[in-house]
Design an enzyme around this catalytic site. Structure first.
Site, mmCIF file in Angstrom:
data_model
loop_
_atom_site.group_PDB
_atom_site.id
_atom_site.type_symbol
_atom_site.label_atom_id
_atom_site.label_comp_id
_atom_site.label_asym_id
_atom_site.label_seq_id
_atom_site.Cartn_x
_atom_site.Cartn_y
_atom_site.Cartn_z
ATOM 1 N N ASP A 192 -7.152 -9.567 12.386
ATOM 2 C CA ASP A 192 -6.406 -10.223 11.303
ATOM 3 C C ASP A 192 -5.429 -11.311 11.752
ATOM 4 O OD1 ASP A 192 -7.786 -8.579 9.541
ATOM 5 O OD2 ASP A 192 -6.250 -7.028 9.634
ATOM 6 N N ASN A 216 -0.604 -1.010 13.352
ATOM 7 C CA ASN A 216 -0.074 -2.084 12.515
ATOM 8 C C ASN A 216 1.105 -2.732 13.210
ATOM 9 O OD1 ASN A 216 -1.526 -1.573 9.869
ATOM 10 N ND2 ASN A 216 -0.581 0.424 10.196
ATOM 11 N N ARG A 218 0.848 -1.196 0.000
ATOM 12 C CA ARG A 218 0.000 0.000 0.000
ATOM 13 C C ARG A 218 0.883 1.245 0.000
ATOM 14 N NH1 ARG A 218 -3.490 -1.186 4.417
ATOM 15 N NH2 ARG A 218 -4.757 -2.251 2.866
ATOM 16 N N ASP A 232 -3.147 -6.465 13.549
ATOM 17 C CA ASP A 232 -3.535 -5.083 13.787
ATOM 18 C C ASP A 232 -4.292 -4.980 15.100
ATOM 19 O OD1 ASP A 232 -2.694 -4.076 11.137
ATOM 20 O OD2 ASP A 232 -4.355 -5.268 10.388
ATOM 21 N N ASP A 254 0.374 -7.905 9.069
ATOM 22 C CA ASP A 254 -1.046 -8.273 9.124
ATOM 23 C C ASP A 254 -1.707 -8.067 10.481
ATOM 24 O OD1 ASP A 254 -1.061 -9.177 6.385
ATOM 25 O OD2 ASP A 254 -0.048 -10.975 7.100
ATOM 26 N N GLU A 281 -5.269 -13.918 9.030
ATOM 27 C CA GLU A 281 -4.458 -13.486 7.889
ATOM 28 C C GLU A 281 -2.968 -13.618 8.220
ATOM 29 O OE1 GLU A 281 -4.039 -9.539 5.019
ATOM 30 O OE2 GLU A 281 -5.563 -9.571 6.583
ATOM 31 N N ASP A 334 4.505 -4.724 6.633
ATOM 32 C CA ASP A 334 3.244 -4.945 7.352
ATOM 33 C C ASP A 334 3.091 -6.445 7.612
ATOM 34 O OD1 ASP A 334 0.399 -5.671 7.616
ATOM 35 O OD2 ASP A 334 0.019 -3.551 7.236
#
Length: 175
Positions: A120, A87, A23, A107, A105, A123, A103
């Site tokens: 997450d 994060n 991102r 959070d 994942d 994830e 990152d």
């Protein structure tokens, strides 16, 4: 690595463990920049996702990055209070006018009353297997998660009562 100067505009780029861009936030104003800590702010900032989708942030945000800690914190100023999105990530590096981090994942979403949700984890578990995170990384990330939760409970660092408001007032002087 020198930090950016106050008032400079920088990009923020997050990556995944495999090195792929995740991102990009196009423009953040640096409010404090040292080699170990960057505090920035943005409002209605254009964001690009790795899959090509784009969006614009909805509210002013104060961003906190540290070169020692495996997390970063975004304090979003909304009508009903300050919400935080944290994060779990690598410590930042700053190069070519860009704040960069990986990152991981995991959070934490923090509400104005300082309650929080862990997000997450599924994830994270998926990416941990897919990208072969080393065991030591897992320990580092969860240890830093514990440290982050301690900051939230104790209302220290970017969770201190006046932190976001004071930095937002500084941001307004650059607009």
């Amino acid at each position: 690595m020198a930090g950016p100067g106050a008032g400079e505009k920088v990009q923020i780029k997050s990556y995944k463990h495999n090195g792929k861009l995740h991102r990009v936030w196009e423009s953040t104003t640096v409010l404090k920049g040292t080699k170990s800590e960057i505090i920035g702010a943005n409002d209605k900032t254009f964001v690009r996702e790795s899959d090509g989708r784009t969006w614009t942030t909805r509210e002013p945000a104060i961003c906190y990055f540290h070169a020692k800690y495996w997390f970063n914190v975004i304090g979003m100023l909304r009508g009903d209070g300050i919400y935080y999105y944290c994060n779990i990530s690598s410590p930042f590096i700053f190069e070519h006018q860009t704040i960069k981090y990986i990152d991981y994942d995991l959070d934490v979403k923090v509400y104005p009353d300082m309650t929080y949700d862990l997000l997450d984890e599924d994830e994270y578990d998926e990416h941990k297997k897919l990208m072969n995170y080393p065991v030591v990384l897992d320990h580092i990330l969860y240890s830093n998660m514990d440290y982050l939760l301690q900051w939230i409970r104790q209302r220290t660092g970017p969770f201190a009562p006046e932190f976001v408001d004071q930095w937002y007032e500084r941001f307004l002087t650059y607009r």
